[in-house]
Write an enzyme that holds these catalytic residues in place. Structure first.
Site, PDB file in Angstrom:
ATOM      1  N   TYR A  64       0.859  -1.188   0.000  1.00  0.00           N
ATOM      2  CA  TYR A  64       0.000   0.000   0.000  1.00  0.00           C
ATOM      3  C   TYR A  64       0.889   1.229   0.000  1.00  0.00           C
ATOM      4  O   TYR A  64       1.822   1.333   0.815  1.00  0.00           O
ATOM      5  CB  TYR A  64      -0.896   0.005   1.246  1.00  0.00           C
ATOM      6  CG  TYR A  64      -1.807   1.205   1.343  1.00  0.00           C
ATOM      7  CD1 TYR A  64      -2.902   1.335   0.494  1.00  0.00           C
ATOM      8  CD2 TYR A  64      -1.583   2.208   2.288  1.00  0.00           C
ATOM      9  CE1 TYR A  64      -3.745   2.435   0.584  1.00  0.00           C
ATOM     10  CE2 TYR A  64      -2.429   3.308   2.384  1.00  0.00           C
ATOM     11  CZ  TYR A  64      -3.502   3.418   1.530  1.00  0.00           C
ATOM     12  OH  TYR A  64      -4.336   4.506   1.622  1.00  0.00           O
TER      13      TYR A  64
ATOM     14  N   ASP B 180       9.374   2.853   0.452  1.00  0.00           N
ATOM     15  CA  ASP B 180       8.254   3.504   1.129  1.00  0.00           C
ATOM     16  C   ASP B 180       8.339   3.115   2.601  1.00  0.00           C
ATOM     17  O   ASP B 180       7.890   2.041   3.003  1.00  0.00           O
ATOM     18  CB  ASP B 180       6.931   3.056   0.497  1.00  0.00           C
ATOM     19  CG  ASP B 180       5.735   3.727   1.164  1.00  0.00           C
ATOM     20  OD1 ASP B 180       5.911   4.294   2.266  1.00  0.00           O
ATOM     21  OD2 ASP B 180       4.630   3.669   0.589  1.00  0.00           O
TER      22      ASP B 180
ATOM     23  N   LYS C 179       4.000   9.034   9.047  1.00  0.00           N
ATOM     24  CA  LYS C 179       3.566   8.442  10.327  1.00  0.00           C
ATOM     25  C   LYS C 179       4.444   8.811  11.534  1.00  0.00           C
ATOM     26  O   LYS C 179       4.263   9.873  12.099  1.00  0.00           O
ATOM     27  CB  LYS C 179       3.450   6.928  10.171  1.00  0.00           C
ATOM     28  CG  LYS C 179       2.328   6.555   9.144  1.00  0.00           C
ATOM     29  CD  LYS C 179       1.686   5.265   9.437  1.00  0.00           C
ATOM     30  CE  LYS C 179       0.818   4.756   8.294  1.00  0.00           C
ATOM     31  NZ  LYS C 179      -0.598   4.813   8.526  1.00  0.00           N
TER      32      LYS C 179
HETATM   33  C1  LIG Z   1       3.484   2.175   3.428  1.00  0.00           C
HETATM   34  C2  LIG Z   1       2.519   3.323   3.297  1.00  0.00           C
HETATM   35  N1  LIG Z   1       2.705   4.223   2.320  1.00  0.00           N
HETATM   36  C3  LIG Z   1       1.894   5.278   2.162  1.00  0.00           C
HETATM   37  C4  LIG Z   1       0.820   5.469   3.002  1.00  0.00           C
HETATM   38  C5  LIG Z   1      -0.071   6.656   2.833  1.00  0.00           C
HETATM   39  O1  LIG Z   1       0.161   7.548   3.875  1.00  0.00           O
HETATM   40  P1  LIG Z   1      -0.973   8.601   4.307  1.00  0.00           P
HETATM   41  O2  LIG Z   1      -2.091   7.803   4.902  1.00  0.00           O
HETATM   42  O3  LIG Z   1      -0.277   9.490   5.291  1.00  0.00           O
HETATM   43  O4  LIG Z   1      -1.378   9.317   3.064  1.00  0.00           O
HETATM   44  C6  LIG Z   1       0.574   4.557   4.034  1.00  0.00           C
HETATM   45  C7  LIG Z   1      -0.572   4.722   4.934  1.00  0.00           C
HETATM   46  O5  LIG Z   1      -0.911   3.887   5.738  1.00  0.00           O
HETATM   47  C8  LIG Z   1       1.442   3.452   4.181  1.00  0.00           C
HETATM   48  O6  LIG Z   1       1.253   2.539   5.129  1.00  0.00           O
END
Ligand SMILES: Cc1ncc(COP(=O)(O)O)c(C=O)c1O
Length: 449
Positions: A156, A252, A280
Protein backbone atom coordinates in the site's frame (compact mmCIF):
# COMPACT_ATOMS: atom_id res chain seq x y z
CA UNK A 1 -21.95 -11.56 19.38
CA UNK A 2 -22.79 -9.82 22.68
CA UNK A 3 -21.07 -10.30 26.03
CA UNK A 4 -24.36 -11.61 27.41
CA UNK A 5 -24.50 -14.33 24.76
CA UNK A 6 -21.02 -15.35 25.76
CA UNK A 7 -22.05 -15.62 29.41
CA UNK A 8 -19.38 -13.18 30.59
CA UNK A 9 -19.51 -11.59 34.01
CA UNK A 10 -20.78 -8.05 33.25
CA UNK A 11 -18.42 -6.48 35.78
CA UNK A 12 -15.27 -7.63 33.98
CA UNK A 13 -16.16 -6.54 30.48
CA UNK A 14 -17.55 -3.56 28.60
CA UNK A 15 -21.11 -4.63 27.69
CA UNK A 16 -21.98 -1.76 25.32
CA UNK A 17 -20.81 1.61 24.08
CA UNK A 18 -23.90 3.86 24.27
CA UNK A 19 -21.91 7.10 23.91
CA UNK A 20 -19.98 5.87 20.87
CA UNK A 21 -23.16 4.49 19.30
CA UNK A 22 -24.98 7.81 19.74
CA UNK A 23 -22.00 9.70 18.29
CA UNK A 24 -21.80 7.24 15.37
CA UNK A 25 -25.53 7.77 14.58
CA UNK A 26 -25.23 11.55 14.83
CA UNK A 27 -21.98 11.76 12.85
CA UNK A 28 -23.38 9.88 9.87
CA UNK A 29 -26.04 12.57 9.35
CA UNK A 30 -23.43 15.25 8.60
CA UNK A 31 -20.06 13.61 8.05
CA UNK A 32 -19.74 11.34 5.01
CA UNK A 33 -19.14 7.87 6.42
CA UNK A 34 -19.44 9.07 10.05
CA UNK A 35 -15.66 8.97 10.61
CA UNK A 36 -12.87 10.37 8.44
CA UNK A 37 -11.76 7.29 6.48
CA UNK A 38 -13.51 4.20 5.10
CA UNK A 39 -11.10 1.95 7.00
CA UNK A 40 -12.06 3.56 10.31
CA UNK A 41 -15.73 3.07 9.42
CA UNK A 42 -15.05 -0.66 9.01
CA UNK A 43 -13.61 -1.17 12.49
CA UNK A 44 -15.61 -3.83 14.35
CA UNK A 45 -18.18 -3.72 15.91
CA UNK A 46 -18.50 -0.02 14.91
CA UNK A 47 -16.04 2.86 15.26
CA UNK A 48 -15.48 3.94 18.86
CA UNK A 49 -15.39 7.65 19.63
CA UNK A 50 -12.51 8.76 21.82
CA UNK A 51 -12.14 11.59 24.24
CA UNK A 52 -8.43 11.55 25.07
CA UNK A 53 -5.20 9.60 25.09
CA UNK A 54 -2.11 9.51 27.31
CA UNK A 55 0.93 7.28 26.87
CA UNK A 56 -0.15 3.78 25.85
CA UNK A 57 -3.83 4.39 26.71
CA UNK A 58 -7.00 5.86 25.23
CA UNK A 59 -10.29 6.81 26.89
CA UNK A 60 -13.56 6.63 24.95
CA UNK A 61 -16.59 8.92 25.30
CA UNK A 62 -18.22 6.30 27.56
CA UNK A 63 -15.31 6.62 30.02
CA UNK A 64 -13.75 3.23 29.23
CA UNK A 65 -9.97 3.01 29.02
CA UNK A 66 -8.00 0.89 26.56
CA UNK A 67 -4.44 -0.20 26.01
CA UNK A 68 -3.92 1.11 22.51
CA UNK A 69 -2.26 -0.98 19.78
CA UNK A 70 -3.85 1.03 16.95
CA UNK A 71 -1.76 4.11 17.77
CA UNK A 72 -3.56 6.25 15.20
CA UNK A 73 -2.77 3.54 12.56
CA UNK A 74 0.94 3.96 13.26
CA UNK A 75 2.13 7.50 14.00
CA UNK A 76 1.94 7.49 17.81
CA UNK A 77 5.45 6.09 18.33
CA UNK A 78 6.17 7.98 21.59
CA UNK A 79 2.68 7.51 23.03
CA UNK A 80 -0.32 9.82 23.15
CA UNK A 81 0.29 13.43 24.19
CA UNK A 82 3.85 12.89 25.35
CA UNK A 83 4.67 15.92 27.55
CA UNK A 84 7.81 16.72 25.52
CA UNK A 85 5.82 16.78 22.26
CA UNK A 86 2.98 18.79 23.81
CA UNK A 87 5.45 21.36 25.18
CA UNK A 88 7.32 21.71 21.88
CA UNK A 89 4.08 22.15 19.92
CA UNK A 90 2.65 24.52 22.55
CA UNK A 91 5.72 26.75 22.34
CA UNK A 92 5.58 26.83 18.56
CA UNK A 93 1.85 27.66 18.61
CA UNK A 94 2.70 30.96 20.26
CA UNK A 95 5.29 31.74 17.58
CA UNK A 96 3.07 31.25 14.53
CA UNK A 97 1.31 28.55 12.55
CA UNK A 98 2.70 28.82 9.05
CA UNK A 99 4.94 31.47 7.51
CA UNK A 100 4.83 30.88 3.78
CA UNK A 101 8.61 31.20 3.73
CA UNK A 102 11.71 29.78 5.41
CA UNK A 103 12.18 29.06 9.11
CA UNK A 104 14.83 27.29 11.21
CA UNK A 105 12.88 24.13 12.07
CA UNK A 106 12.67 23.26 8.35
CA UNK A 107 16.40 22.87 7.96
CA UNK A 108 17.23 21.81 11.52
CA UNK A 109 14.95 18.78 11.31
CA UNK A 110 16.12 18.11 7.73
CA UNK A 111 19.72 18.04 9.01
CA UNK A 112 18.72 15.51 11.65
CA UNK A 113 17.03 13.26 9.06
CA UNK A 114 20.12 13.43 6.83
CA UNK A 115 22.18 12.31 9.83
CA UNK A 116 20.01 9.27 10.62
CA UNK A 117 18.38 7.97 7.41
CA UNK A 118 20.72 5.97 5.12
CA UNK A 119 21.28 7.77 1.81
CA UNK A 120 19.47 10.96 2.88
CA UNK A 121 21.34 13.89 1.34
CA UNK A 122 18.39 16.25 0.83
CA UNK A 123 14.86 16.42 2.26
CA UNK A 124 11.52 17.59 0.85
CA UNK A 125 8.71 18.21 3.35
CA UNK A 126 5.08 17.44 2.64
CA UNK A 127 2.09 16.46 4.74
CA UNK A 128 0.95 12.89 4.14
CA UNK A 129 2.46 9.67 2.94
CA UNK A 130 0.22 9.63 -0.14
CA UNK A 131 1.53 13.02 -1.23
CA UNK A 132 5.16 12.13 -0.61
CA UNK A 133 4.87 8.95 -2.73
CA UNK A 134 3.62 11.11 -5.63
CA UNK A 135 6.64 13.38 -5.31
CA UNK A 136 9.01 10.40 -5.22
CA UNK A 137 7.52 8.95 -8.43
CA UNK A 138 7.66 12.32 -10.18
CA UNK A 139 11.32 12.74 -9.20
CA UNK A 140 12.11 9.22 -10.45
CA UNK A 141 10.40 9.89 -13.80
CA UNK A 142 12.18 13.19 -14.25
CA UNK A 143 15.53 11.64 -13.34
CA UNK A 144 15.25 8.66 -15.69
CA UNK A 145 13.11 10.07 -18.49
CA UNK A 146 11.04 6.86 -18.17
CA UNK A 147 7.36 6.60 -17.32
CA UNK A 148 6.38 3.32 -15.70
CA UNK A 149 7.07 1.90 -12.21
CA UNK A 150 7.11 -1.44 -10.40
CA UNK A 151 5.09 -2.10 -7.28
CA UNK A 152 4.43 -5.36 -5.46
CA UNK A 153 1.22 -7.26 -4.69
CA UNK A 154 -0.31 -6.36 -1.33
CA UNK A 155 1.82 -3.21 -0.88
CA UNK A 156 0.00 0.00 0.00
CA UNK A 157 1.40 3.37 -0.99
CA UNK A 158 -1.58 5.64 -0.31
CA UNK A 159 -4.99 6.19 -1.80
CA UNK A 160 -4.17 8.10 -5.00
CA UNK A 161 -4.98 6.80 -8.47
CA UNK A 162 -1.57 5.70 -9.68
CA UNK A 163 -0.55 3.60 -6.66
CA UNK A 164 -3.84 2.13 -5.37
CA UNK A 165 -3.31 -0.94 -7.53
CA UNK A 166 -3.29 -4.63 -6.48
CA UNK A 167 -3.33 -3.88 -2.77
CA UNK A 168 -6.25 -5.97 -1.45
CA UNK A 169 -7.99 -6.97 -4.68
CA UNK A 170 -5.43 -9.18 -6.37
CA UNK A 171 -6.17 -10.49 -9.84
CA UNK A 172 -5.83 -14.28 -10.13
CA UNK A 173 -3.43 -13.89 -13.06
CA UNK A 174 -1.31 -11.27 -11.26
CA UNK A 175 -2.34 -8.43 -13.60
CA UNK A 176 -2.61 -4.96 -12.03
CA UNK A 177 -6.07 -4.43 -10.51
CA UNK A 178 -7.76 -1.13 -9.62
CA UNK A 179 -8.51 -0.50 -5.95
CA UNK A 180 -11.40 1.98 -6.05
CA UNK A 181 -14.51 3.01 -7.89
CA UNK A 182 -13.80 6.23 -9.76
CA UNK A 183 -10.13 5.45 -10.25
CA UNK A 184 -8.85 6.20 -13.76
CA UNK A 185 -8.20 2.85 -15.50
CA UNK A 186 -5.44 4.52 -17.53
CA UNK A 187 -3.14 4.24 -14.49
CA UNK A 188 -2.85 0.49 -15.06
CA UNK A 189 -0.71 1.08 -18.15
CA UNK A 190 1.96 2.77 -16.03
CA UNK A 191 2.51 0.06 -13.43
CA UNK A 192 3.87 -3.47 -13.39
CA UNK A 193 2.76 -5.43 -10.31
CA UNK A 194 5.09 -8.24 -9.22
CA UNK A 195 5.06 -10.72 -6.32
CA UNK A 196 6.92 -9.48 -3.22
CA UNK A 197 10.29 -11.16 -2.64
CA UNK A 198 10.53 -12.39 -6.24
CA UNK A 199 13.87 -11.02 -7.42
CA UNK A 200 13.77 -13.07 -10.61
CA UNK A 201 10.50 -11.41 -11.70
CA UNK A 202 12.04 -7.96 -11.17
CA UNK A 203 15.21 -8.96 -13.04
CA UNK A 204 13.20 -10.31 -15.96
CA UNK A 205 11.09 -7.14 -16.24
CA UNK A 206 13.98 -4.67 -15.91
CA UNK A 207 15.96 -6.57 -18.54
CA UNK A 208 13.26 -5.95 -21.17
CA UNK A 209 14.37 -3.05 -23.41
CA UNK A 210 10.80 -1.70 -23.63
CA UNK A 211 9.92 -1.95 -19.90
CA UNK A 212 10.27 1.85 -19.46
CA UNK A 213 10.62 1.48 -15.65
CA UNK A 214 11.57 4.69 -13.82
CA UNK A 215 11.21 3.36 -10.25
CA UNK A 216 10.88 0.25 -8.14
CA UNK A 217 8.59 1.20 -5.25
CA UNK A 218 8.58 -1.16 -2.26
CA UNK A 219 7.58 -1.37 1.39
CA UNK A 220 10.90 -2.84 2.57
CA UNK A 221 8.98 -4.68 5.28
CA UNK A 222 5.48 -5.36 3.94
CA UNK A 223 3.67 -4.00 6.99
CA UNK A 224 0.34 -3.38 5.23
CA UNK A 225 -0.21 -7.04 4.43
CA UNK A 226 0.95 -9.42 7.13
CA UNK A 227 4.12 -7.62 8.35
CA UNK A 228 6.17 -9.76 5.94
CA UNK A 229 9.93 -9.18 6.09
CA UNK A 230 12.00 -9.06 2.93
CA UNK A 231 13.42 -12.48 1.99
CA UNK A 232 17.16 -12.71 2.62
CA UNK A 233 18.89 -10.98 -0.28
CA UNK A 234 15.72 -9.48 -1.82
CA UNK A 235 16.45 -5.83 -0.98
CA UNK A 236 20.09 -6.34 -1.99
CA UNK A 237 18.87 -7.79 -5.31
CA UNK A 238 16.60 -4.76 -5.88
CA UNK A 239 19.56 -2.47 -5.17
CA UNK A 240 21.80 -4.31 -7.64
CA UNK A 241 19.11 -4.53 -10.35
CA UNK A 242 18.29 -0.82 -10.03
CA UNK A 243 22.00 0.06 -10.18
CA UNK A 244 22.47 -2.06 -13.28
CA UNK A 245 19.50 -0.52 -15.13
CA UNK A 246 19.62 3.07 -13.84
CA UNK A 247 16.25 2.61 -12.13
CA UNK A 248 15.37 4.62 -9.00
CA UNK A 249 14.89 2.43 -5.92
CA UNK A 250 12.24 3.95 -3.63
CA UNK A 251 11.71 2.59 -0.13
CA UNK A 252 8.25 3.50 1.13
CA UNK A 253 9.14 3.75 4.81
CA UNK A 254 5.88 5.47 5.82
CA UNK A 255 5.39 2.75 8.47
CA UNK A 256 8.93 1.44 8.94
CA UNK A 257 10.72 4.83 9.05
CA UNK A 258 11.87 5.72 12.58
CA UNK A 259 10.07 2.58 13.75
CA UNK A 260 12.13 -0.43 12.67
CA UNK A 261 15.36 1.30 13.71
CA UNK A 262 16.63 4.83 14.07
CA UNK A 263 17.28 4.87 10.31
CA UNK A 264 14.24 2.70 9.46
CA UNK A 265 14.26 -0.53 7.45
CA UNK A 266 17.20 0.71 5.34
CA UNK A 267 19.34 0.67 8.48
CA UNK A 268 17.85 -2.58 9.78
CA UNK A 269 18.58 -4.45 6.54
CA UNK A 270 21.69 -2.53 5.48
CA UNK A 271 20.39 -1.56 2.03
CA UNK A 272 20.35 2.09 0.95
CA UNK A 273 17.64 3.19 -1.52
CA UNK A 274 17.86 6.18 -3.85
CA UNK A 275 14.76 7.75 -2.29
CA UNK A 276 12.98 7.15 1.02
CA UNK A 277 9.42 8.18 1.82
CA UNK A 278 8.71 8.94 5.48
CA UNK A 279 5.51 9.89 7.32
CA UNK A 280 3.57 8.44 10.33
CA UNK A 281 6.15 8.16 13.17
CA UNK A 282 8.09 11.14 11.84
CA UNK A 283 6.10 13.72 13.81
CA UNK A 284 4.71 11.48 16.55
CA UNK A 285 1.05 12.02 15.56
CA UNK A 286 1.16 15.27 13.59
CA UNK A 287 0.71 15.43 9.84
CA UNK A 288 4.18 15.47 8.29
CA UNK A 289 5.84 13.50 5.52
CA UNK A 290 9.14 13.66 3.68
CA UNK A 291 11.02 12.42 0.68
CA UNK A 292 14.73 12.04 1.35
CA UNK A 293 17.56 10.63 -0.70
CA UNK A 294 20.16 11.32 -3.34
CA UNK A 295 20.85 15.01 -3.78
CA UNK A 296 20.95 14.78 -7.60
CA UNK A 297 17.43 13.28 -7.66
CA UNK A 298 15.77 15.34 -4.92
CA UNK A 299 17.38 18.62 -6.05
CA UNK A 300 15.38 18.42 -9.28
CA UNK A 301 12.73 20.51 -7.50
CA UNK A 302 15.02 23.44 -8.29
CA UNK A 303 15.29 22.53 -11.98
CA UNK A 304 11.86 21.80 -13.36
CA UNK A 305 10.16 19.26 -11.07
CA UNK A 306 7.18 20.94 -9.43
CA UNK A 307 6.62 20.18 -5.76
CA UNK A 308 4.10 22.52 -4.13
CA UNK A 309 1.97 22.54 -0.97
CA UNK A 310 0.61 25.32 1.23
CA UNK A 311 1.44 23.40 4.40
CA UNK A 312 4.84 21.99 3.36
CA UNK A 313 7.36 22.50 6.15
CA UNK A 314 4.63 23.34 8.63
CA UNK A 315 6.34 24.58 11.85
CA UNK A 316 3.83 22.97 14.22
CA UNK A 317 4.42 19.52 12.74
CA UNK A 318 8.16 20.14 12.58
CA UNK A 319 8.24 21.15 16.26
CA UNK A 320 6.54 17.82 17.00
CA UNK A 321 9.07 16.04 14.78
CA UNK A 322 12.02 17.65 16.59
CA UNK A 323 10.63 16.54 19.97
CA UNK A 324 9.88 13.03 18.62
CA UNK A 325 13.43 12.70 17.26
CA UNK A 326 14.79 13.75 20.68
CA UNK A 327 12.69 11.07 22.37
CA UNK A 328 13.83 8.42 19.87
CA UNK A 329 17.48 9.42 20.28
CA UNK A 330 18.78 7.19 23.10
CA UNK A 331 20.62 3.91 22.40
CA UNK A 332 18.16 2.00 24.60
CA UNK A 333 15.02 3.06 22.68
CA UNK A 334 14.89 0.52 19.83
CA UNK A 335 16.20 -2.49 21.78
CA UNK A 336 13.54 -1.79 24.42
CA UNK A 337 10.76 -1.46 21.81
CA UNK A 338 11.90 -4.76 20.30
CA UNK A 339 12.02 -6.49 23.71
CA UNK A 340 8.54 -5.38 24.75
CA UNK A 341 7.15 -6.50 21.37
CA UNK A 342 8.88 -9.88 21.72
CA UNK A 343 7.34 -10.26 25.18
CA UNK A 344 3.92 -9.55 23.68
CA UNK A 345 4.46 -12.04 20.85
CA UNK A 346 5.49 -14.75 23.34
CA UNK A 347 2.48 -14.05 25.55
CA UNK A 348 0.04 -14.12 22.65
CA UNK A 349 1.49 -17.37 21.27
CA UNK A 350 1.08 -18.97 24.70
CA UNK A 351 -2.51 -17.68 24.98
CA UNK A 352 -3.48 -19.07 21.55
CA UNK A 353 -1.83 -22.40 22.43
CA UNK A 354 -3.64 -22.59 25.79
CA UNK A 355 -6.97 -22.33 23.98
CA UNK A 356 -6.00 -24.68 21.16
CA UNK A 357 -6.49 -21.86 18.62
CA UNK A 358 -4.29 -22.02 15.52
CA UNK A 359 -2.72 -18.63 14.83
CA UNK A 360 0.61 -17.35 13.54
CA UNK A 361 2.13 -14.58 15.69
CA UNK A 362 5.29 -12.84 14.57
CA UNK A 363 6.82 -9.38 14.68
CA UNK A 364 9.39 -7.28 12.88
CA UNK A 365 10.66 -4.66 15.30
CA UNK A 366 7.72 -3.02 17.09
CA UNK A 367 5.11 -4.12 14.50
CA UNK A 368 3.41 -7.40 15.34
CA UNK A 369 1.09 -9.55 13.26
CA UNK A 370 -1.51 -12.11 14.30
CA UNK A 371 -2.89 -14.32 11.50
CA UNK A 372 -5.62 -16.74 12.65
CA UNK A 373 -6.16 -20.17 11.11
CA UNK A 374 -2.57 -20.53 9.85
CA UNK A 375 0.66 -21.64 11.50
CA UNK A 376 2.94 -19.41 9.45
CA UNK A 377 2.61 -16.63 6.87
CA UNK A 378 5.26 -16.15 4.18
CA UNK A 379 3.32 -14.69 1.24
CA UNK A 380 0.64 -12.08 0.65
CA UNK A 381 -1.82 -14.73 -0.50
CA UNK A 382 -1.24 -16.76 2.69
CA UNK A 383 -1.95 -13.65 4.77
CA UNK A 384 -5.16 -12.89 2.84
CA UNK A 385 -6.32 -16.50 3.29
CA UNK A 386 -6.22 -16.32 7.12
CA UNK A 387 -9.58 -16.23 8.99
CA UNK A 388 -10.23 -12.49 9.26
CA UNK A 389 -13.88 -12.99 10.30
CA UNK A 390 -12.64 -14.86 13.40
CA UNK A 391 -10.08 -12.12 14.00
CA UNK A 392 -12.80 -9.46 13.90
CA UNK A 393 -14.65 -11.38 16.63
CA UNK A 394 -11.44 -11.45 18.65
CA UNK A 395 -11.02 -7.69 18.14
CA UNK A 396 -14.48 -7.08 19.59
CA UNK A 397 -13.82 -9.37 22.58
CA UNK A 398 -10.47 -7.63 23.17
CA UNK A 399 -12.21 -4.24 23.03
CA UNK A 400 -14.68 -5.43 25.68
CA UNK A 401 -11.64 -6.19 27.87
CA UNK A 402 -9.91 -2.84 27.31
CA UNK A 403 -7.55 -3.62 24.42
CA UNK A 404 -7.92 -1.58 21.22
CA UNK A 405 -6.79 -3.42 18.07
CA UNK A 406 -6.75 -2.84 14.33
CA UNK A 407 -8.66 -5.15 12.03
CA UNK A 408 -6.28 -7.12 9.77
CA UNK A 409 -4.01 -8.48 12.51
CA UNK A 410 -1.37 -5.72 12.78
CA UNK A 411 -0.42 -4.35 16.22
CA UNK A 412 1.73 -1.23 16.74
CA UNK A 413 3.72 -0.61 19.91
CA UNK A 414 5.06 2.68 21.25
CA UNK A 415 7.92 3.59 23.56
CA UNK A 416 5.25 4.05 26.27
CA UNK A 417 4.08 0.42 26.24
CA UNK A 418 5.52 -1.25 29.33
CA UNK A 419 6.06 -4.86 30.39
CA UNK A 420 3.10 -4.40 32.77
CA UNK A 421 0.91 -3.22 29.85
CA UNK A 422 1.88 -6.36 27.95
CA UNK A 423 1.03 -8.60 30.91
CA UNK A 424 -2.38 -6.93 31.18
CA UNK A 425 -2.91 -7.25 27.43
CA UNK A 426 -2.10 -10.95 27.35
CA UNK A 427 -4.47 -11.60 30.28
CA UNK A 428 -7.24 -9.73 28.44
CA UNK A 429 -6.62 -11.67 25.22
CA UNK A 430 -6.56 -14.92 27.15
CA UNK A 431 -9.97 -14.07 28.55
CA UNK A 432 -11.22 -12.98 25.11
CA UNK A 433 -10.11 -16.31 23.61
CA UNK A 434 -11.80 -18.12 26.47
CA UNK A 435 -15.08 -16.33 25.68
CA UNK A 436 -14.78 -17.19 21.99
CA UNK A 437 -14.03 -20.84 22.65
CA UNK A 438 -17.00 -21.11 25.03
CA UNK A 439 -19.13 -19.67 22.20
CA UNK A 440 -17.71 -22.32 19.85
CA UNK A 441 -15.86 -19.79 17.66
CA UNK A 442 -12.70 -21.26 16.09
CA UNK A 443 -10.69 -20.02 13.11
CA UNK A 444 -11.25 -21.81 9.83
CA UNK A 445 -8.00 -23.32 8.52
CA UNK A 446 -6.69 -21.29 5.60
CA UNK A 447 -6.86 -22.40 1.98
CA UNK A 448 -4.42 -20.48 -0.19
CA UNK A 449 -5.60 -19.91 -3.76
C1 LIG B 1 3.48 2.18 3.43
C2 LIG B 1 2.52 3.32 3.30
N1 LIG B 1 2.71 4.22 2.32
C3 LIG B 1 1.89 5.28 2.16
C4 LIG B 1 0.82 5.47 3.00
C5 LIG B 1 -0.07 6.66 2.83
O1 LIG B 1 0.16 7.55 3.87
P1 LIG B 1 -0.97 8.60 4.31
O2 LIG B 1 -2.09 7.80 4.90
O3 LIG B 1 -0.28 9.49 5.29
O4 LIG B 1 -1.38 9.32 3.06
C6 LIG B 1 0.57 4.56 4.03
C7 LIG B 1 -0.57 4.72 4.93
O5 LIG B 1 -0.91 3.89 5.74
C8 LIG B 1 1.44 3.45 4.18
O6 LIG B 1 1.25 2.54 5.13
Amino acid sequence: MSAEHLGEPATRTIAAWPGSQAAWRRARASLAGGVSTGLRASMPPHPLFFDRGAGSRLWDVDGNSYLDYVLGWGPIIVGHSHPAVVTAVGEQLHRGQTFGSGHALEYEVAERLCARVPGAQRVLWSNTGSEAVQVALRLARAHTGRHRFVKFEGHYHGWTDQVLVSYRNLAEDGRPALGSAGQHPGVLADVSVLPFNDSAAVAELLARPDSDIAAVLVEPVLCNTGVLPPAPGFLEDLRALCDRTGTVLVFDEVITGLRMASGGAAERYGVTPDLTVLAKALAGGFSLSAVTGRADIVQQVTSGVVHAGTYNGNPIALAAAAATLDLLGGPEVYPRLEAVTAQLAEGLRAAFARHGVTAAVHHVGPVLQVSPGVTEVRTVREVLAADWAFYNELVVQALRRGVFLLPGGRWYLSTEHSAADVTQTVAALDDALDALSRAGAVPVPATVV
